[in-house]
Motif scaffolding. Structure first.
Motif, PDB file in Angstrom:
ATOM      1  N   TYR A 328     -27.985  69.682 128.656  1.00  0.00           N
ATOM      2  CA  TYR A 328     -27.198  69.420 127.456  1.00  0.00           C
ATOM      3  C   TYR A 328     -25.920  68.674 127.825  1.00  0.00           C
ATOM      4  N   HIS A 402     -35.414  80.478 127.744  1.00  0.00           N
ATOM      5  CA  HIS A 402     -36.444  80.144 126.764  1.00  0.00           C
ATOM      6  C   HIS A 402     -37.801  80.632 127.275  1.00  0.00           C
ATOM      7  N   GLU A 484     -32.989  77.415 120.615  1.00  0.00           N
ATOM      8  CA  GLU A 484     -33.641  76.893 119.416  1.00  0.00           C
ATOM      9  C   GLU A 484     -34.671  77.910 118.942  1.00  0.00           C
ATOM     10  N   HIS A 490     -43.194  75.902 116.826  1.00  0.00           N
ATOM     11  CA  HIS A 490     -42.461  74.828 117.504  1.00  0.00           C
ATOM     12  C   HIS A 490     -40.965  75.132 117.479  1.00  0.00           C
ATOM     13  N   TYR A 491     -40.275  74.659 118.513  1.00  0.00           N
ATOM     14  CA  TYR A 491     -38.828  74.840 118.560  1.00  0.00           C
ATOM     15  C   TYR A 491     -38.152  73.908 117.558  1.00  0.00           C
ATOM     16  N   SER A 492     -37.215  74.479 116.796  1.00  0.00           N
ATOM     17  CA  SER A 492     -36.492  73.705 115.789  1.00  0.00           C
ATOM     18  C   SER A 492     -35.151  73.242 116.353  1.00  0.00           C
ATOM     19  N   LYS A 493     -34.826  72.002 116.179  1.00  0.00           N
ATOM     20  CA  LYS A 493     -33.555  71.462 116.662  1.00  0.00           C
ATOM     21  C   LYS A 493     -32.383  71.847 115.759  1.00  0.00           C
ATOM     22  N   THR A 494     -32.682  72.268 114.546  1.00  0.00           N
ATOM     23  CA  THR A 494     -31.610  72.514 113.576  1.00  0.00           C
ATOM     24  C   THR A 494     -31.388  73.992 113.273  1.00  0.00           C
ATOM     25  N   LEU A 496     -30.720  77.440 114.967  1.00  0.00           N
ATOM     26  CA  LEU A 496     -30.315  77.953 116.269  1.00  0.00           C
ATOM     27  C   LEU A 496     -30.050  79.459 116.238  1.00  0.00           C
ATOM     28  N   TYR A 529     -20.789  70.848 115.240  1.00  0.00           N
ATOM     29  CA  TYR A 529     -21.570  71.582 116.241  1.00  0.00           C
ATOM     30  C   TYR A 529     -21.804  73.021 115.779  1.00  0.00           C
ATOM     31  N   THR A 531     -23.355  75.194 118.182  1.00  0.00           N
ATOM     32  CA  THR A 531     -23.701  75.878 119.423  1.00  0.00           C
ATOM     33  C   THR A 531     -22.787  77.090 119.638  1.00  0.00           C
ATOM     34  N   HIS A 585     -21.806  74.540 124.964  1.00  0.00           N
ATOM     35  CA  HIS A 585     -23.210  74.947 124.923  1.00  0.00           C
ATOM     36  C   HIS A 585     -23.359  76.360 125.436  1.00  0.00           C
TER      37      HIS A 585
END
Length: 585
Positions: A328, A402, A484, A490-494, A496, A529, A531, A585
């Protein structure tokens, strides 16, 4: 025989003649006497029936009272003696259907003074052939008086105990709750029954609250109020779906505070099947993100294959088949171990795990209590989600949090072991001393490894990903974690899941803090952000600043002169500090 003798032989005694007389006058007198006797007898029977009608049968009373005694529970106290749960006296209305004279009249009168009753349901109860039925549990004093003055034969009042929780939702997930019969349904309340209280009651022992020793918890209710308040404000501010926070004493394994939101008021408990109100610290299992890097680095350091001056190749991406692992905060160069931690390098930690091998990695995580169900006094717990076929790719991703889901409190205890000198403890919600904790603890890493991890946590708060939450005066060490969420496989980018773990103070650790947030949103002041440092980290900082003085950690503004003496002896000093640290992060 002479005439005189014959007369004497046939003569009857005068008294016998009186008794055998059949004259109507004397017969009437005898009938009146018998009738009066029967009248007195029936009068006595009638009077007894009236008395019985107004006074419940002792057998029924004993049975009803037996249920009340069986429901008596000990007080539950916080670590400072504050009452968290106690019994209060209340009255309940019962009926004996076999002894009711007019069931319709009883139904009409009872529903008039107890308007919340369902008339049809009550009529069915009263029409049954049972010897005992509840009419209404826990009536108000006014309703009690009104029922008493009805004077209905076969209807009575019996004292019961009602469980009350003076602090409302504070510590709700720890305390749990009871049902209408005062039997524990969840949390510490269920634990108490499991320790033999229910068995004693079933065996007929007449236990009262005064005869039961109070249960002292490890929880500090003042700190819990503060944690819950800051967590609630954080969830609202960052528009998260849910969140949780906890404080653990790293030297005893005691859970000092725990809050999970949404929560509930145990005085009015929710449907136990509603997953909205689960204890996310104990029952929820999540991928903990980069906070797991602490375990990976500790494993590598403890093996002796890696030290703080070791360098890991973090250039470009790390490939495994069609999978690519990237950083990251990519530096695209070789990183020292402290840099791997402060830049939160996925590539660096993955390489450390691969250097140990799959089996050693699994063995270390098992030793740290991450691959089996965590057990506490709370009956609610969850099994970790572990890969069925654990290969090198799993080791690479689990290294940075993960691919393995655990309960947050489970992860806390592993990190606590890295902070307290290397002792893994089972978490407890009951008070215990440091000596008691050490007797049952298992040494899982060397003291030198523990000090190195405290050094890295502190360094990360000074210049790394945790520097946004370096609370002045508490010498905090910390680690962020952003994972994520898996949505539809599936892993979602949005979407968290963020975590922040902090130790205070880093040089002589006392408490470990953890905050988790489910789907927090980026805000204008965070630059968009979402995170961990911007939300879970922010909340943790607020908690430390507010709770520190409550827990006997007053701020100190002079830095310790030699915070990590073992590292100094081994020659690791300022040379290991990277020129700059990572982001949020």
């Amino acid at each position: 025989m002479t005439t005189a003798g014959a007369e004497r032989a046939t003569r009857r005694p005068r008294g016998l003649d009186g008794l055998l007389s059949t004259s109507l006058g004397k017969t009437g007198t005898r009938m009146r006497i018998v009738a009066a006797g029967f009248f007195c007898l029936y009068l006595g029977i009638g009077a007894r029936l009236v008395v019985i009608g107004f006074k419940p049968d002792p057998t029924t009373m004993r049975r009803a009272s037996g249920e009340t005694i069986a429901a008596s529970r000990p007080d539950v106290l916080d670590r400072n003696g504050e009452i968290l749960a106690t019994d209060v006296k209340t009255m309940s209305v019962f009926a004996e259907p076999r002894r009711l004279i007019d069931k319709d009249e009883a139904t009409e009168l009872l529903t008039a003074v107890l308007p919340n009753l369902d008339a049809r349901d009550l009529r069915e109860k009263l029409a049954s052939k049972k010897g005992f039925v509840w009419v209404k549990r826990e009536v108000t004093p006014k309703q009690r008086d009104e029922v008493f003055h009805l004077g209905l034969p076969g209807v009575g009042l019996v004292p019961e105990n009602k469980r009350v929780y003076p602090n409302g939702p504070a510590a709700a997930h720890v305390l749990g709750y009871v049902n209408i019969d005062n039997a524990g349904i969840a949390g510490i309340e269920k634990y108490i029954d499991g320790q033999g209280l229910a068995d004693l009651h079933d065996a007929g022992f007449s236990l009262t609250p005064e005869e039961l020793k109070p249960i002292s918890l490890s929880v500090d209710i003042k700190a819990t109020h503060a944690v819950r308040d800051e967590l609630e404000k954080g969830i609202v501010h960052f528009k998260a779906k849910a969140g949780a926070a906890a404080i653990v004493d790293v030297n005893t394994g005691e859970v000092v505070a725990l809050a999970s939101l949404p929560d509930y008021d145990p005085n009015k408990p929710p449907d136990m099947h509603d997953l909205t109100y689960i204890n996310r610290m104990n029952v929820g299992v999540y991928e903990m993100g980069s906070t797991f890097k602490a375990l990976t680095i500790a494993m590598a350091l403890d093996s002796g294959k890696v030290n703080l001056n070791s360098r890991l190749d973090a250039r470009g991406t790390l490939s495994f088949g069609r999978f690519r692992i990237h950083d990251y905060h990519a530096q695209n160069r070789a990183l020292t171990v402290p840099e791997v931690f402060t830049y939160s390098s996925n590539i660096g930690t993955a390489r450390m795990a691969l250097g140990q091998g799959v089996e050693r990695h699994k063995a270390f995580l098992r030793k740290m209590g991450q691959l089996t169900r965590m057990r506490t006094e709370l009956p609610e717990s969850a099994e970790p989600i572990v890969p069925k076929n654990w290969g090198e790719l799993n080791t690479m991703t689990i290294a940075f949090g993960h691919g393995l889901a655990v309960a947050p409190l489970q992860a806390m205890m592993a990190v606590s072991a890295l902070m307290n000198g290397g002792y893994l403890m089972t978490p407890t919600f009951l008070k215990r001393s440091e000596e008691e904790a050490k007797k049952a603890a298992v040494q899982v890493v060397r003291p030198e490894t523990s000090e190195a991890m405290r050094y890295l946590m502190r360094l990360n708060a000074e210049i790394g990903t945790a520097k946004k939450v370096n609370v002045n005066g508490y010498y905090v060490g910390g680690k962020t974690g952003t994972a994520e969420k898996v949505i539809g496989g599936h892993y979602s980018k949005t979407r968290l899941f963020t975590t922040f773990m902090a130790v205070a103070p880093s040089d002589k650790p006392k408490y470990l803090f953890l905050t988790i947030m489910d789907e927090p949103q980026g805000l204008p002041e965070t630059g968009g952000y979402a995170t961990a440092a911007y939300n879970s980290g922010h909340v943790t900082a607020q908690i430390i600043e507010r709770v520190g003085p409550l827990l006997g950690l007053p701020p100190r503004f002079e830095l310790p002169t030699q915070p990590f003496p073992l590292l100094a002896k081994l020659g690791f000093g300022l040379a290991t500090i990277p020129a700059r640290g990572g982001g949020g992060h």
